[in-house]
Write a protein that holds these residues in place. Sequence first.
Motif, PDB file in Angstrom:
ATOM      1  N   ILE A  77       0.971  -5.956 -10.554  1.00  0.00           N
ATOM      2  CA  ILE A  77       1.764  -6.624  -9.518  1.00  0.00           C
ATOM      3  C   ILE A  77       1.390  -6.144  -8.121  1.00  0.00           C
ATOM      4  N   GLN A  78       0.923  -4.918  -7.996  1.00  0.00           N
ATOM      5  CA  GLN A  78       0.659  -4.333  -6.682  1.00  0.00           C
ATOM      6  C   GLN A  78      -0.562  -4.940  -6.014  1.00  0.00           C
ATOM      7  N   GLU A  79      -0.576  -4.890  -4.697  1.00  0.00           N
ATOM      8  CA  GLU A  79      -1.738  -5.271  -3.896  1.00  0.00           C
ATOM      9  C   GLU A  79      -2.770  -4.165  -4.035  1.00  0.00           C
ATOM     10  N   SER A  80      -4.029  -4.555  -4.133  1.00  0.00           N
ATOM     11  CA  SER A  80      -5.070  -3.570  -4.420  1.00  0.00           C
ATOM     12  C   SER A  80      -5.283  -2.561  -3.308  1.00  0.00           C
ATOM     13  N   ASN A  81      -4.939  -2.926  -2.076  1.00  0.00           N
ATOM     14  CA  ASN A  81      -5.165  -2.008  -0.956  1.00  0.00           C
ATOM     15  C   ASN A  81      -3.910  -1.247  -0.569  1.00  0.00           C
ATOM     16  N   THR A  82      -2.973  -1.081  -1.514  1.00  0.00           N
ATOM     17  CA  THR A  82      -1.754  -0.327  -1.247  1.00  0.00           C
ATOM     18  C   THR A  82      -2.098   1.100  -0.844  1.00  0.00           C
ATOM     19  N   THR A  83      -1.356   1.648   0.120  1.00  0.00           N
ATOM     20  CA  THR A  83      -1.634   2.986   0.619  1.00  0.00           C
ATOM     21  C   THR A  83      -1.340   4.027  -0.431  1.00  0.00           C
ATOM     22  N   LYS A  84      -2.132   5.132  -0.408  1.00  0.00           N
ATOM     23  CA  LYS A  84      -1.942   6.219  -1.342  1.00  0.00           C
ATOM     24  C   LYS A  84      -1.976   7.533  -0.599  1.00  0.00           C
ATOM     25  N   ASP A  85      -1.278   8.502  -1.086  1.00  0.00           N
ATOM     26  CA  ASP A  85      -1.294   9.859  -0.575  1.00  0.00           C
ATOM     27  C   ASP A  85      -2.393  10.613  -1.309  1.00  0.00           C
ATOM     28  N   GLU A  86      -3.361  11.144  -0.587  1.00  0.00           N
ATOM     29  CA  GLU A  86      -4.468  11.835  -1.216  1.00  0.00           C
ATOM     30  C   GLU A  86      -4.184  13.323  -1.405  1.00  0.00           C
ATOM     31  N   GLY A  87      -2.946  13.712  -1.447  1.00  0.00           N
ATOM     32  CA  GLY A  87      -2.570  15.112  -1.556  1.00  0.00           C
ATOM     33  C   GLY A  87      -2.632  15.614  -2.975  1.00  0.00           C
ATOM     34  N   PRO A  88      -1.990  16.747  -3.234  1.00  0.00           N
ATOM     35  CA  PRO A  88      -1.998  17.324  -4.575  1.00  0.00           C
ATOM     36  C   PRO A  88      -1.201  16.488  -5.544  1.00  0.00           C
ATOM     37  N   LYS A  89      -1.241  16.883  -6.829  1.00  0.00           N
ATOM     38  CA  LYS A  89      -0.575  16.124  -7.887  1.00  0.00           C
ATOM     39  C   LYS A  89       0.917  16.357  -7.867  1.00  0.00           C
TER      40      LYS A  89
END
Length: 366
Positions: A77-89
């Motif tokens: 369902i999500q848009e492919s360019n949705t923002t992500k946090d590149e931080g730790p797990k």
Amino acid sequence: MPQPTLTASQAGIEKAKIALIGKSWSRKDLANYVVVEGEKPEGIDIQTVQKFFNLKNVKPQYFVAICKALELNWQEIQESNTTKDEGPKTGFFHENTLLQSTDSIKNPVSSMGVDNSDHNNPFIPQHGKIDDPRFFFGRGREIRQVFETLNAGSSVAIIGERAIGKSSLLHAIYREAPSQLRYQRKPIYLDLQIICNENDFYRTLCHKAGIEKAKGSDLSRALESNPLLLLLDEVENMKWDGFTNPTRSLLRGLTEGFNPPLRLVVAAETSLDILFPGKNMTSPFKGHEETLKQWDDQISRKFIISRLQADWLTPVTQPVNFTEAEIAWLIAESGGYPQKLMTLCYQTYDRYINDSNSGLNTPSIS
């Protein structure tokens, strides 16, 4: 550091809308049914649901919870360019990965393989009325007979068992009324399951008619310049103590004459003589009851084929097709009941998808 969010794609929202229709929910209903882990159990704000459907950024935990309530895989369902946090797990995101699925075990849809674009099962909705014209099927003969009766100057009662398709037929009549009625009338649909009493009935009726709340002769005068086609679902509920004989008598009186202010199409499980007891309360539907019966084998077969070939399905390399043995079994097992046939077909289709993604060959029903 910006907070991670998810946004639905346009294709994803189309799937969500179909899922919403399949459950016969409004967006408010969806908001009430969404459960976010660790938060209050009674749902989420309707504004969050509106943001989801309007392709706005939504917090990941809400996005996943909305998809889960609709029984959809959030990753589809999500848009492919949705923002992500590149931080730790931590939280929902971790380095160089997408959102961690919280329902991959419970929700079989989310465990499908890569080629799952056709998992939007065409056999929907499984429950409730069908008010989307894309999903309505058959009943052409019944619709013609209803409008023939209306145009001949009579009201109509649709009689049939529960889950036989009465509510769906009322909605089809509602949609076709502007083009099928000889005399122009505003169609209004009321579900008496959600009408508390006759005061609520008059309030809702007048609101939908666009007139001030009125009863008796005041209502009759108001409708002279605003004639209605009133479609009443679950009309047996008028037997409740909350509905008096004067209300039923008024409805009958408003339908009298060749072109009266009111025409009725009502849905019920049994004959409506019980609503109009006594010698002075003759039913306006006497002699004008349309009995809704099960689908015959031919209609059932056409329904199955039409859904498998629906033009609103996402095209795939290997579309699902049922075998002749499966179709024959589905028709026989359903007994011609549309809702039961829908459920059985949904389960059969779902089995094909699950087996395909697990590399198994689906055995035919013999």
